[in-house]
Design a protein around this motif. Structure first.
Motif, mmCIF file in Angstrom:
data_model
loop_
_atom_site.group_PDB
_atom_site.id
_atom_site.type_symbol
_atom_site.label_atom_id
_atom_site.label_comp_id
_atom_site.label_asym_id
_atom_site.label_seq_id
_atom_site.Cartn_x
_atom_site.Cartn_y
_atom_site.Cartn_z
ATOM 1 N N ARG A 189 0.879 -1.174 0.000
ATOM 2 C CA ARG A 189 0.000 0.000 0.000
ATOM 3 C C ARG A 189 0.916 1.223 0.000
ATOM 4 O O ARG A 189 1.826 1.327 0.825
ATOM 5 C CB ARG A 189 -0.923 0.009 1.204
ATOM 6 C CG ARG A 189 -1.873 1.226 1.181
ATOM 7 C CD ARG A 189 -2.959 1.159 2.222
ATOM 8 N NE ARG A 189 -2.409 0.999 3.556
ATOM 9 C CZ ARG A 189 -2.588 -0.095 4.300
ATOM 10 N NH1 ARG A 189 -3.325 -1.108 3.881
ATOM 11 N NH2 ARG A 189 -2.036 -0.184 5.486
ATOM 12 N N ALA A 215 3.204 4.657 -7.434
ATOM 13 C CA ALA A 215 2.505 3.464 -7.921
ATOM 14 C C ALA A 215 2.650 3.338 -9.440
ATOM 15 O O ALA A 215 2.916 2.251 -9.965
ATOM 16 C CB ALA A 215 1.044 3.521 -7.526
ATOM 17 N N ILE A 228 -1.068 -3.254 -5.897
ATOM 18 C CA ILE A 228 -0.766 -1.944 -5.326
ATOM 19 C C ILE A 228 -2.038 -1.225 -4.897
ATOM 20 O O ILE A 228 -2.967 -1.052 -5.688
ATOM 21 C CB ILE A 228 -0.014 -1.075 -6.360
ATOM 22 C CG1 ILE A 228 1.215 -1.827 -6.885
ATOM 23 C CG2 ILE A 228 0.381 0.268 -5.739
ATOM 24 C CD1 ILE A 228 1.854 -1.154 -8.078
ATOM 25 N N ILE A 256 5.673 3.221 2.013
ATOM 26 C CA ILE A 256 5.259 1.978 1.363
ATOM 27 C C ILE A 256 5.116 0.914 2.429
ATOM 28 O O ILE A 256 6.063 0.590 3.133
ATOM 29 C CB ILE A 256 6.263 1.565 0.285
ATOM 30 C CG1 ILE A 256 6.192 2.593 -0.862
ATOM 31 C CG2 ILE A 256 5.948 0.181 -0.273
ATOM 32 C CD1 ILE A 256 7.458 2.768 -1.575
#
Lengths: 269, 108
Positions: A189, A215, A228, A256
């Motif tokens: 994420r 991303a 993602i 992250i």
């Protein structure tokens, strides 16, 4: 032939007396030399790698054969038969050498090919590469007990107010991509954060755009989009007070969050 | 030729060039690592030694024949040593390749 032999023997004995008859020995030497010459002459490998020695073996043999028709030439016949024999042996040996060298060259190529294959196999080996990258990633990340493994991309990766990743982010992002490729079950994420400058709405948008930029780069580099998640938290969850410039800089960041090896990712904040 | 042979050594010139060639061949064989353990090298040395004494006693015909044989003995000795060495290289390389194959087999 057999009817001539005794005659020659008698002649020899007569001429050479006590020296004895040399023709028997000469003939054996001649036969052997002829056989050796025939063998190398018929061997294409020998002809190819030592043509000159084969020719000389033939010349010496012819000379020995010519001499053998003369009486009392036994020593010369044997001499040239010997030379012929030697030339044949030298030619054969040269041919063996050339064949070995050719085998060596082929084997060396094979070795290089295998070395390359082995190196690749080792690199591709998930455990090894994974462990190495794991260490790399862990060194870049910190474990936060409640959220799992978290890697922070500082604000130096973005220009103020901009959502575009700077080139200096490439190396970190590449490591991230490799890590994800080698750990195909892990998901991430990507969370964007800002400092408290500006309106909360703008900050929310900016934080989301920055997370999305990271991303996008991961996707461009081959990571499946499904792995993602992207979140923007604006100026929430500051890690430092926004009172100082230094504190604000630390609050402008992208984090992250990694799932565990089985793909379990902690819930968003 | 036969007449010459029968006429004996009196008409044979001193085979200086052949002696030089034979010495050279012997040197060359030793340079690539031939030792007395190579039968042909031993032969070459013995024949060359005898050719030298033939030269000294002006038996030029014998000197030439022995030197000619010594030259080829030495060349054969050289060739044998070179082949042997390449054989050794070959088995060394072969064992390395086998080891690589084995490692690759374990890898997969």
């Amino acid at each position: 032939m057999s009817s001539i032999k005794p005659l020659v023997a008698v002649l020899c004995a007569g001429v050479l007396g006590l020296q004895g008859c040399a023709s028997e020995r000469s003939e054996t030497a001649l036969d052997q030399a002829a056989a050796s010459f025939q063998a190398v002459k018929d061997d294409s490998n020998v002809l190819r790698s030592a043509p000159r020695d084969v020719i000389r073996a033939g010349e010496s043999l012819a000379r020995a054969e010519r001499l053998s028709s003369y009486v009392g030439s036994g020593a010369d016949v044997r001499h040239y038969a010997y030379l012929s024999q030697r030339y044949s042996e030298i030619a054969r040996e040269h041919s063996n050498l050339v064949l070995n060298q050719e085998r060596l060259a082929k084997l060396e190529l094979e070795r290089q090919r295998l070395q390359l294959a082995l190196r690749e196999a080792k690199l591709v080996s998930v455990q090894q590469q994974g462990k190495w990258l794991e260490a790399q990633i862990v060194s870049l990340a910190t474990t936060q007990s409640d959220r799992g493994l978290v890697m922070t991309l500082g604000d130096v990766l973005f220009d103020t107010g901009q959502a575009e990743l700077k080139n200096s982010a490439s190396r970190t992002v590449l490591k991230l991509v490799q890590f994800l490729q080698l750990n195909p079950r892990r998901v991430v994420r990507i969370e964007g954060y800002t400092d408290s400058t500006g309106t909360p709405e703008d900050n929310l948008t900016l934080s989301r755009d920055r997370a999305q930029a990271v991303a996008d780069m991961l996707v461009d580099l081959g990571v499946d989009e499904k792995r993602i998640q992207v979140e923007g938290y604006g100026d929430q969850y500051p890690i430092e007070a926004n009172a100082s410039e230094r504190g604000r800089a630390q609050n402008r960041r992208v984090e992250i969050v990694f799932s565990d090896e089985k793909g379990h990712l902690g819930a968003p904040r | 030729m036969a007449l010459l042979a029968l006429a004996g050594c009196a008409t044979d010139p001193a085979p200086h060039e052949q002696m030089r060639l034979s010495e050279q061949a012997l040197e060359q064989a030793k340079a690539v690592g031939a030792t007395d353990e190579v039968a042909e090298l031993k032969l070459a040395e013995d024949k060359l030694a005898r050719a030298r004494s033939n030269m000294a006693s002006e038996s030029y015909r014998d000197a030439r024949l022995r030197a000619e044989q010594a030259e080829l003995d030495a060349r054969l000795a050289e060739a044998r040593v070179l082949t042997l060495k390449s054989q050794e290289q070959l088995s060394l390389l072969q064992s390395r390749v086998n080891r690589l194959r084995k490692q690759l087999g374990e890898q997969q």
